[in-house]
Scaffold this motif. Structure first.
Motif, mmCIF file in Angstrom:
data_model
loop_
_atom_site.group_PDB
_atom_site.id
_atom_site.type_symbol
_atom_site.label_atom_id
_atom_site.label_comp_id
_atom_site.label_asym_id
_atom_site.label_seq_id
_atom_site.Cartn_x
_atom_site.Cartn_y
_atom_site.Cartn_z
ATOM 1 N N ASP A 4 5.633 5.579 -0.638
ATOM 2 C CA ASP A 4 6.803 6.392 -0.325
ATOM 3 C C ASP A 4 7.885 5.511 0.296
ATOM 4 O O ASP A 4 7.610 4.745 1.222
ATOM 5 N N PRO A 5 9.121 5.560 -0.195
ATOM 6 C CA PRO A 5 10.200 4.730 0.350
ATOM 7 C C PRO A 5 10.430 4.952 1.857
ATOM 8 O O PRO A 5 10.747 4.021 2.585
ATOM 9 N N ASP A 6 10.256 6.193 2.307
ATOM 10 C CA ASP A 6 10.437 6.465 3.742
ATOM 11 C C ASP A 6 9.382 5.731 4.577
ATOM 12 O O ASP A 6 9.675 5.211 5.656
ATOM 13 N N THR A 7 8.165 5.683 4.079
ATOM 14 C CA THR A 7 7.093 4.968 4.779
ATOM 15 C C THR A 7 7.397 3.473 4.832
ATOM 16 O O THR A 7 7.223 2.829 5.866
ATOM 17 N N ILE A 8 7.863 2.944 3.716
ATOM 18 C CA ILE A 8 8.221 1.523 3.665
ATOM 19 C C ILE A 8 9.344 1.225 4.649
ATOM 20 O O ILE A 8 9.290 0.234 5.385
ATOM 21 N N GLU A 9 10.348 2.063 4.702
ATOM 22 C CA GLU A 9 11.462 1.866 5.640
ATOM 23 C C GLU A 9 10.983 1.914 7.091
ATOM 24 O O GLU A 9 11.425 1.106 7.925
ATOM 25 N N ILE A 12 9.164 -1.308 7.855
ATOM 26 C CA ILE A 12 10.130 -2.401 8.008
ATOM 27 C C ILE A 12 10.809 -2.320 9.369
ATOM 28 O O ILE A 12 10.966 -3.328 10.061
ATOM 29 N N GLU A 13 11.196 -1.126 9.792
ATOM 30 C CA GLU A 13 11.852 -0.948 11.091
ATOM 31 C C GLU A 13 10.896 -1.302 12.231
ATOM 32 O O GLU A 13 11.295 -1.954 13.212
ATOM 33 N N GLN A 14 9.629 -0.914 12.111
ATOM 34 C CA GLN A 14 8.640 -1.267 13.138
ATOM 35 C C GLN A 14 8.451 -2.776 13.214
ATOM 36 O O GLN A 14 8.380 -3.359 14.305
ATOM 37 N N ALA A 15 8.385 -3.418 12.056
ATOM 38 C CA ALA A 15 8.230 -4.877 12.031
ATOM 39 C C ALA A 15 9.461 -5.550 12.635
ATOM 40 O O ALA A 15 9.350 -6.532 13.381
#
Length: 73
Positions: A4-9, A12-15
């Motif tokens: 899911d793109p939202d999960t990927i985003e 990325i924000e957490q990283a």
């Protein structure tokens, strides 16, 4: 399997936040003023140790004595 793109985003924000936090911590540890203060404190503590202090005083007295002997001979 596509994610899911939202999960990927979110990942990325957490990283990105974790990386920013790590960089801030490294910046604090590598502060030249803090490193110099820490080194100065360690040297003073070591010189206050009688096992180091008195032999250094003895060596200093010996050097001064040898210099005076050489000058006035």
């Amino acid at each position: 399997m596509a994610r899911d793109p939202d999960t990927i985003e979110r990942e990325i924000e957490q990283a990105r936040e974790a990386l920013a936090s790590t960089l801030d911590q490294l910046g604090e540890k590598a502060d030249p003023k803090k490193l110099a203060d820490s080194a100065k404190t360690n040297v003073r503590a070591k010189l206050d140790d009688p096992k180091v202090k008195f032999p250094l005083i003895g060596v200093g007295v010996l050097i001064v004595g040898l210099l005076l002997r050489k000058l006035f001979r």
